[in-house]
Design an enzyme around this catalytic site. Structure first.
Site, PDB file in Angstrom:
ATOM      1  N   HIS A  90      24.283  43.290  72.239  1.00  0.00           N
ATOM      2  CA  HIS A  90      25.620  43.137  71.637  1.00  0.00           C
ATOM      3  C   HIS A  90      26.678  42.761  72.674  1.00  0.00           C
ATOM      4  O   HIS A  90      27.379  41.748  72.495  1.00  0.00           O
ATOM      5  CB  HIS A  90      26.000  44.412  70.892  1.00  0.00           C
ATOM      6  N   GLU A 118      33.301  54.275  75.665  1.00  0.00           N
ATOM      7  CA  GLU A 118      33.190  54.999  74.393  1.00  0.00           C
ATOM      8  C   GLU A 118      31.783  55.535  74.157  1.00  0.00           C
ATOM      9  O   GLU A 118      31.613  56.635  73.647  1.00  0.00           O
ATOM     10  CB  GLU A 118      33.580  54.065  73.245  1.00  0.00           C
ATOM     11  N   ASP A 119      30.746  54.769  74.544  1.00  0.00           N
ATOM     12  CA  ASP A 119      29.374  55.109  74.146  1.00  0.00           C
ATOM     13  C   ASP A 119      28.481  55.615  75.270  1.00  0.00           C
ATOM     14  O   ASP A 119      27.324  55.951  75.022  1.00  0.00           O
ATOM     15  CB  ASP A 119      28.707  53.879  73.511  1.00  0.00           C
ATOM     16  N   ASP A 182      34.129  40.887  69.746  1.00  0.00           N
ATOM     17  CA  ASP A 182      33.333  42.046  69.342  1.00  0.00           C
ATOM     18  C   ASP A 182      33.159  42.071  67.824  1.00  0.00           C
ATOM     19  O   ASP A 182      32.060  42.248  67.290  1.00  0.00           O
ATOM     20  CB  ASP A 182      34.038  43.322  69.826  1.00  0.00           C
ATOM     21  N   ASP A 302      39.844  17.630  50.473  1.00  0.00           N
ATOM     22  CA  ASP A 302      39.374  17.634  51.866  1.00  0.00           C
ATOM     23  C   ASP A 302      38.135  18.504  52.066  1.00  0.00           C
ATOM     24  O   ASP A 302      38.100  19.370  52.921  1.00  0.00           O
ATOM     25  CB  ASP A 302      40.498  18.081  52.811  1.00  0.00           C
TER      26      ASP A 302
END
Length: 784
Positions: A90, A118-119, A182, A302
């Site tokens: 990721h 954070e993780d 992200d 268009d």
């Protein structure tokens, strides 16, 4: 029996082929939305990232990016995504998206590290020590945005979260660019999330992140976010559109190739150097036009466009002359965004023409620099200077793009009312596409939302001009101040020192968020004392009408709760908001009464309830009692082992006698009864499951008591369907309290109904009768 088995073999084979073709079309589009190849190996992804960076980076020193990859890879080594892939994939994909935007190496390093604080065990201070304060600031900003929760129902929370987002953007605009990258990769892999999470993320994306990407000119990001959101929010419309477009794909491609070749010959003969190619319109844009303008796919001009990219502005207009000689222009379909750029600095010439076979098509003409800004927006200005002057990279020309962000920050200071802030913000985002361009007497261009009047123009000049406005001239003629403006109008505002200020009626006619905000600000500041007195009178009068004594309600603890709920800093501001109409006295009174009643009840805490249940169960086990003591509550419910606890029914799944039920201990409100198949109970986090408690229906419950229940009925629409449904309810003397009917383009009717029954047996009998109605396909009970 399957409906396809009723068809003859030829029709069945034809249906099978059409189904296979649709699946193929959908697969092709899904693949096109994912602009990056799937990689199973993080090392291969990293190689792709390095190649992307080297295409535009002037330096061969990519040590910071390599170090960030190694640190992130080590920090996330034991983590997996919901797809089962190593988590590091990721951040690597986020880094590649940022590299596609040609951002600086600090941004890419931050993209690789954006989840470590954070993780993982890494801290912001460690990131700063390893990579410097600049990278740490971006990572910290993205981390805080990641902790924000979005809920369309919780206006106060949502507003507070967005305030934090814009403050983070103000510190460093790269924070939101990393966050957008992200979000884009998360949307590309949304299929691995639960359906309810898919809807939540898609709605948040289309409401907040996509408009921000457009505001910053990030067309590449914005278009893909829109298409991916549509895929989950309106899957039926999305796949239907995919199928329709792909049916004539080869014809359209041949038509565009023919136009491109004709244009190339004429442009070369005119001596203009240019790149010319065809471009397909993205799905969400087509869908939005079809819905907003009530058009079919064949009526969209268009669906595709030819794009001509040249060296200079002079060449743009020269190419336009060549094109208008070749094809007939459609009147009113020419837009000059070069002379009058969009607020996000987008520049281009747009003209709609009639092709050789009578088919309308669009041509866009721009310079290479304009094209770069159109595709990359504010990211186009993040250039590396180290090759020339050795200085750190930074933005050079993004000032005008950030005017919008500065305006948002100005609102944050002016607006203490979160609801008003959210209303202005969403209005500003939604009005972004529709603009009118007008001139001041000095020839300055002002960009205003479509439908704006001279009052909007006055406030776009300065708040003092708007506040002192007494009249206006448009194109030299005196006009009423509510006169709507059109493209090219020249506007002059007449002011007076003797003006008494704006009128509240102006709020009904102005369109621009800026004007609304500044008019409201004038009323708040100029008449604050009057508003406080009026607010106090309104609140006291409302309390009296409800038989309440205001002094009993205005305790410091209750006042604090109200201020927190509505985002005010002091009580006078709450009263002033009531006085000028920004807040209803009933809202404030209800919150005060809620606080007082909660205070008076002095209910047991969750832990007390659970401890009591456990203690009762243990004492009965020791006594050898086979049937544990139960307590009967209102509604014929018994809850095991609990004394003196309020019991109420949940509104999400509406249990009725005969359903399997379970109790859930709520904070300060006793026990809520749910069905065991309720979606909210089935998806309850493991940490919350300790709060579940046994419950059952009492055998001696009141047979005459009725309970609310909701069903969804699916049917092929026909005349008289609702009459037949109503007849069944009338025969059983069942009153329908709510009904919502919607019909798809394919003629399938979905009917949501809420009514009261006495038991599951009665409900079962009713649904069986409904299923027997001609054209009814199925009847389901809502699970929450």
């Amino acid at each position: 029996m399957d409906n396809t088995q009723k068809l003859n073999p030829i029709d069945r084979e034809k249906l099978r082929r059409e189904d296979e073709k649709l699946k193929k079309d959908v697969a092709e589009v899904d693949a096109s939305l994912k602009t990056m190849e799937d990689f199973s190996s993080p090392e291969k992804l990293y190689e792709e990232l390095v190649r992307s960076v080297k295409k535009y980076h002037p330096s061969t020193d990519l040590s910071m990016i390599e170090k960030a990859y190694r640190v992130a890879s080590d920090a996330h080594k034991d983590q997996k995504r919901k797809s089962g892939e190593p988590y590091i994939i990721h951040p690597l994909c986020v880094g590649i998206i940022l590299a596609d935007l040609e951002l600086d190496k600090e941004s890419i390093a931050a993209g690789l590290l954006h989840d470590v604080v954070e993780d993982t065990v890494l801290t912001k201070e460690q990131v700063a020590e390893l990579f410097g304060d600049e990278v740490a600031l971006i990572v910290d900003g993205v981390t805080k945005l990641g902790q924000l929760s979005y809920s369309a129902d919780k206006v106060e929370e949502q507003a507070e979260n967005l305030r934090k987002m814009f403050l983070a953007m103000a510190k460093d605009i790269r924070v939101i660019m990393v966050k957008l990258a992200d979000r884009l990769h998360n949307m590309r892999t949304l299929q691995y999330m639960r359906p309810e999470k898919q809807l939540e993320k898609a709605r948040e994306t289309i409401d907040i992140y996509s408009p921000i990407a457009q505001r910053l000119g990030l067309a590449k990001i914005k278009n893909e976010l829109d298409d991916l959101s549509l895929k989950y929010l309106e899957p039926e419309a999305y796949y239907d559109l995919v199928h329709q477009i792909n049916q004539k794909k080869s014809e359209r491609e041949a038509f565009v190739e023919e136009i491109v070749e004709e244009v190339r010959v004429q442009i070369e003969d005119a001596g203009i150097e240019a790149q010319i190619y065809g471009r397909a319109k993205h799905f969400f844009s087509i869908y939005k036009k079809m819905v907003n303008q009530h058009k079919t796919l064949d009526q969209i001009y268009d669906l595709f466009a030819v794009r001509i990219i040249v060296e200079t502005v002079k060449d743009c207009y020269a190419a336009l002359g060549v094109i208008h000689e070749m094809y007939t222009p459609v009147p009113g379909r020419f837009k000059d965004y070069i002379a009058m750029p969009k607020p996000n600095m987008y520049q281009s010439l747009h003209t709609t023409l009639i092709g050789p076979n009578g088919t309308p098509f669009e041509i866009q003409i721009r310079t290479f620099e304009m094209h770069r800004v159109a595709e990359y927006g504010i990211a186009a200005h993040w250039k590396y200077k180290e090759a020339s002057d050795g200085k750190t990279p930074g933005p050079e020309q993004e000032e005008e793009k950030l005017n919008w962000l500065r305006q948002i920050l100005e609102w944050q200071q002016d607006l203490s009312d979160n609801r008003e802030f959210m209303s202005l913000l969403k209005s500003d985002l939604n009005l972004f596409n529709e603009n009118v361009y007008v001139f001041s007497p000095a020839g300055d261009v002002k960009t205003l939302p479509a439908g704006s009047c001279t009052i909007d123009f006055a406030y776009s000049v300065h708040s003092a001009v708007g506040n002192r406005m007494v009249g206006a001239r448009v194109n030299g003629k005196l006009v009423p101040i509510e006169t709507e403006l059109h493209n090219g109008d020249r506007v002059e505002i007449i002011t007076s020192q003797n003006s008494k200020g704006p009128s509240r009626d102006w709020l009904k006619v102005v369109k621009s968020t800026q004007a609304k905000n500044r008019i409201n600000k004038w009323f708040r500041e100029e008449k604050k004392e009057d508003n406080i007195l009026r607010g106090k009178e309104l609140l006291t009068s409302y309390a009296h009408s409800k038989g309440r004594t205001i002094s009993d309600l205005l305790k410091p603890a209750y006042i604090e709760k109200v201020m927190h709920k509505y985002g005010f800093q002091d009580w006078d501001s709450v009263l002033a908001a009531i006085g000028h109409g920004g807040l209803k006295e009933g809202q404030v009174m209800n919150k005060l009464v809620e606080c007082m009643e909660r205070d008076r009840k002095m209910q047991m805490t969750d832990q007390d309830v659970l401890d009591s249940a456990a203690a009762n169960a243990q004492s009965q086990d020791k006594a050898g009692v086979n049937d544990p003591e139960v307590l009967k509550h209102k509604g014929g419910i018994t809850v095991r082992g609990i004394h003196d606890v309020a019991v109420r029914f949940s509104k999400c799944c509406s249990p009725i006698p005969g359903d399997e039920i379970v109790g859930f201990v709520t904070r300060g409100r006793g026990i809520t009864i749910h069905r065991t198949d309720c979606i909210n109970i089935m998806n309850l986090p493991e940490a919350e499951r300790s709060r579940l408690i046994e419950a059952e229906w009492a055998p001696e419950q009141d047979k005459g008591e009725s309970y609310s229940v909701s069903i969804v009925l699916y049917a092929n629409n026909r005349t008289g369907l609702l009459v037949d449904i109503s007849k069944i309810f009338t025969e059983r003397d069942i009153d329908v309290s709510a009904m919502n009917v919607r019909t798809s383009k394919q003629g399938t009717a979905t009917i949501d109904m809420t009514f009261h029954v006495r038991s599951t047996n009665e409900l079962r009998d009713l649904t069986e009768k409904l299923r027997q109605i001609p054209n009814v396909l199925d009847v389901e009970r809502q699970k929450g």
